[in-house]
Design a protein around this motif. Sequence first.
Motif, mmCIF file in Angstrom:
data_model
loop_
_atom_site.group_PDB
_atom_site.id
_atom_site.type_symbol
_atom_site.label_atom_id
_atom_site.label_comp_id
_atom_site.label_asym_id
_atom_site.label_seq_id
_atom_site.Cartn_x
_atom_site.Cartn_y
_atom_site.Cartn_z
ATOM 1 N N GLN A 24 -7.097 9.990 1.313
ATOM 2 C CA GLN A 24 -6.087 9.100 1.886
ATOM 3 C C GLN A 24 -6.182 7.720 1.247
ATOM 4 N N LEU A 25 -5.006 7.115 1.045
ATOM 5 C CA LEU A 25 -4.916 5.766 0.506
ATOM 6 C C LEU A 25 -4.177 4.901 1.521
ATOM 7 N N ALA A 26 -4.894 3.924 2.097
ATOM 8 C CA ALA A 26 -4.293 3.000 3.060
ATOM 9 C C ALA A 26 -3.680 1.832 2.292
ATOM 10 N N TYR A 27 -2.530 1.358 2.757
ATOM 11 C CA TYR A 27 -1.855 0.274 2.046
ATOM 12 C C TYR A 27 -0.962 -0.507 3.008
ATOM 13 N N ARG A 28 -0.592 -1.698 2.578
ATOM 14 C CA ARG A 28 0.401 -2.481 3.314
ATOM 15 C C ARG A 28 1.344 -3.127 2.314
ATOM 16 N N THR A 29 2.592 -3.282 2.705
ATOM 17 C CA THR A 29 3.583 -3.912 1.833
ATOM 18 C C THR A 29 4.103 -5.199 2.467
ATOM 19 N N TYR A 30 4.601 -6.080 1.597
ATOM 20 C CA TYR A 30 5.116 -7.385 2.012
ATOM 21 C C TYR A 30 6.375 -7.654 1.192
ATOM 22 N N GLY A 31 7.430 -8.099 1.845
ATOM 23 C CA GLY A 31 8.672 -8.358 1.133
ATOM 24 C C GLY A 31 9.529 -7.115 1.029
#
Length: 337
Positions: A24-31
């Motif tokens: 699993q790859l955890a991530y967050r996005t902005y914009g």
Amino acid sequence: MSGYETFDLGPTALQSGITLPAAQLAYRTYGTLNADRSNAILYPTSYGAQHADIDWLVAPGRVLDPERWFVIIPNQFGNGLSSSPSNLPLPFADGRWPVFTHWDNVHAQRRLLREVFGIERLAMVYGWSMGGQQALHWGALFPQEVATICAVCTSARTSPHNKVFLEGIRAALTADAAYQDGRFVSRPLRGLRAFARIYAGWAVSQTFYRREMWREAGFASYDDWILRGWEGNFLRREGEDLLSMIETWIRSDISANPVFDGDLAAALNAIEARTILMPCDTDLYFQVADNAAEVALAPRIELRPIRSDWGHRAGNPQLSPPDEAVLRAAVAELLAG
């Protein structure tokens, strides 16, 4: 921690030869990603950090502006959110966790970009410390998929002296009585506190301590700086995850893979992105001289040292506005091109 998403990679073969059945790859996005997917910036995590620890610079008027750019922060393997020793099931639990490398990190990130967002070329990969190592891996391994790179207080290959530091903090952590037969049988509080205090001596400069610059950062005393700024920081993490990321850092080398077979010059010269490499002149383990030796192998990469008494932490200058201004200007210059 909430506020992030998880990309299920499925069965994933690691560079070590081990396969994780459900990585699993955890991530967050902005914009917001624009229509032609041309405004994406990848911002990988640094040692011991999760996305929330480094996203302070993703804001209007700061280093990465989400009003114009779509910023993705992928959490590296081993940091406790993506696949890590602390969250792996048997047979990988209890000291049997696999080795993660930046080869593993950037290949997982590439899948995330393509399969979730349809992104095939990045406007920039920006990274500090271990995040910068990942940025340089991106440039070498996927040269046509990265337009620019800003790599701060980092290296293309972990230096011998840097490994001495890493072996030291690993020794402090594993000296705790809780470490038995290659695993932690309980929480290593003494080891974590010792680890943090050693780290505090390496991460900023001698001048920082002589001038008591922790006062400028809002700490009431030296003890306050060490207790809250360092022990408090690492006590949030699991010992096995810290050990995992140390091993990733020790093995970091953009040429240690089947593409370049150990040829660092070839790997550096494979980078097509306009790249600025930004060491700090008082960094105690990512030295300007080490970066200069790397740039000598690849003259297209620009070496632009940061002049600061904050040492390695000049590359993550949440508490140092002048250093942030230097990084903001470099990023703006790269993205303007």
